[in-house]
Write an enzyme that holds these catalytic residues in place. Structure first.
Site, PDB file in Angstrom:
ATOM      1  N   LYS A   8      -6.287 -28.929  -9.022  1.00  0.00           N
ATOM      2  CA  LYS A   8      -5.461 -28.325  -7.968  1.00  0.00           C
ATOM      3  C   LYS A   8      -6.350 -27.568  -6.996  1.00  0.00           C
ATOM      4  CE  LYS A   8      -5.914 -23.857  -9.461  1.00  0.00           C
ATOM      5  NZ  LYS A   8      -6.563 -22.779  -8.703  1.00  0.00           N
ATOM      6  N   PRO A  84     -14.907 -30.174 -12.085  1.00  0.00           N
ATOM      7  CA  PRO A  84     -15.941 -29.174 -12.380  1.00  0.00           C
ATOM      8  C   PRO A  84     -15.377 -27.989 -13.164  1.00  0.00           C
ATOM      9  CG  PRO A  84     -16.072 -29.859 -10.091  1.00  0.00           C
ATOM     10  CD  PRO A  84     -14.815 -30.459 -10.642  1.00  0.00           C
ATOM     11  N   GLY A  90      -8.724 -25.394 -11.612  1.00  0.00           N
ATOM     12  CA  GLY A  90      -7.698 -25.469 -12.637  1.00  0.00           C
ATOM     13  C   GLY A  90      -7.900 -26.519 -13.704  1.00  0.00           C
ATOM     14  N   GLY A  91      -9.124 -27.001 -13.885  1.00  0.00           N
ATOM     15  CA  GLY A  91      -9.347 -28.071 -14.842  1.00  0.00           C
ATOM     16  C   GLY A  91      -8.946 -27.720 -16.261  1.00  0.00           C
ATOM     17  N   GLY A  92      -9.335 -26.553 -16.731  1.00  0.00           N
ATOM     18  CA  GLY A  92      -8.994 -26.145 -18.088  1.00  0.00           C
ATOM     19  C   GLY A  92      -7.494 -25.989 -18.272  1.00  0.00           C
ATOM     20  N   ALA A  94      -5.155 -27.477 -16.482  1.00  0.00           N
ATOM     21  CA  ALA A  94      -4.553 -28.805 -16.391  1.00  0.00           C
ATOM     22  C   ALA A  94      -4.691 -29.560 -17.704  1.00  0.00           C
ATOM     23  CB  ALA A  94      -5.204 -29.588 -15.254  1.00  0.00           C
ATOM     24  N   ASP A 126      -2.048 -20.378 -14.957  1.00  0.00           N
ATOM     25  CA  ASP A 126      -1.900 -21.613 -14.187  1.00  0.00           C
ATOM     26  C   ASP A 126      -1.322 -22.761 -15.000  1.00  0.00           C
ATOM     27  OD1 ASP A 126      -2.913 -20.444 -11.921  1.00  0.00           O
ATOM     28  OD2 ASP A 126      -4.900 -21.348 -12.061  1.00  0.00           O
TER      29      ASP A 126
END
Length: 273
Positions: A8, A84, A90-92, A94, A126
């Site tokens: 995001k 990254p 927000g990768g973690g 998500a 998030d």
């Protein structure tokens, strides 16, 4: 079960003072983008998360789900990382939301949507955003969500400065407090809500107030370069250090990405619902 897990960007982020619980009041506009991880989940003999590195957020989410459902957390998760890490994308969160959704589907008695969202909020502010599709306005500590009908016809350059420091999110907010950035929150909140009311096309994103955390995490020079290359909005995403620029045309976006290649790793992508 295998899913694509989108990152995001925060098209706006207004931050208030710290609350008694240590969290901050925020008002933010979050949009998924087509820069993604892939995550698979299957039954296992114990909880095991593998990928770029062991993901503690995913493990935490699945342990909480198992406790709520009254089962053992017997899942194997594999994450193919492309988003990254610790970049404000927000990768973690998500990944945690995707793992929660898949594991919940595997239960004999899955949790309802409201119960799953409440559980997700306890994992990370998030995480609830990623449980349902569509851009959203998030308020409170990020857990109060409202679906937004935003334009989706634009291109995005996501840039990660090569020499960027990566302080923790907690450290970024601590520095924000040290700068006395909270006062004036209500005026900035109302300015964002007013801009959303008048948002009809991507260029209207330019009226959104800037990310309040940008003064802490930097990224201003790359954002300025993206604007000079034609971005009608460029800002830091979340607590950074990733910077994004929004463009009308793919050719513009690709040219802008080439222009910052010596200073940043970049991706040219699009919004996804």
């Amino acid at each position: 079960m295998r899913v694509v897990v989108p990152a995001k960007i925060n098209l706006a982020l207004v931050v208030g003072e710290a609350r008694p619980d240590g969290l901050h009041e925020v008002v933010t506009v979050m949009q998924r983008i087509d820069l993604h991880d892939r995550l698979s989940l299957e039954p296992g003999e114990a909880l095991l998360v593998r990928g770029f590195s062991d993901d503690t957020l995913v493990s935490c989410a699945l342990k909480r789900l198992a406790l709520a459902a009254g089962v053992e957390p017997l899942w194997r998760v594999r994450i193919e990382k492309r988003i990254p890490v610790a970049a404000g994308l927000g990768g973690g969160s998500a990944d945690a939301a995707a793992a929660l959704s898949l594991a919940n589907q595997s239960l004999t008695k899955p949790l309802g949507a409201d119960a799953l969202a409440e559980l997700a909020a306890g994992v990370g502010s998030d995480v609830p955003f990623f449980l349902q599709p569509g851009p959203k306005l998030a308020e409170g500590a990020g857990e109060r969500l409202r679906r937004l009908d935003l334009p989706q016809d634009y291109w995005i350059v996501v840039a990660l400065p090569l020499r960027a420091a990566k302080p923790s999110t907690a450290e970024v907010y601590r520095r924000f407090d040290d700068l006395a950035g909270g006062p004036g929150f209500e005026a900035r909140r109302l300015a964002l809500l007013d801009a959303l009311e008048h948002c009809r096309r991507p260029r209207d994103f330019a009226a959104f107030p800037p990310n309040d955390l940008a003064a802490v995490v930097g990224g201003g020079e790359i954002a300025e370069e993206l604007r000079a290359a034609g971005a009608f909005r460029a800002d830091v995403s979340g607590a950074g250090p990733a910077v994004y620029g929004v463009f009308s045309h793919r050719a513009q976006a690709r040219a802008a990405a080439r222009g910052i290649a010596r200073r940043a790793r970049s991706w040219v992508t699009v919004p996804v619902w």
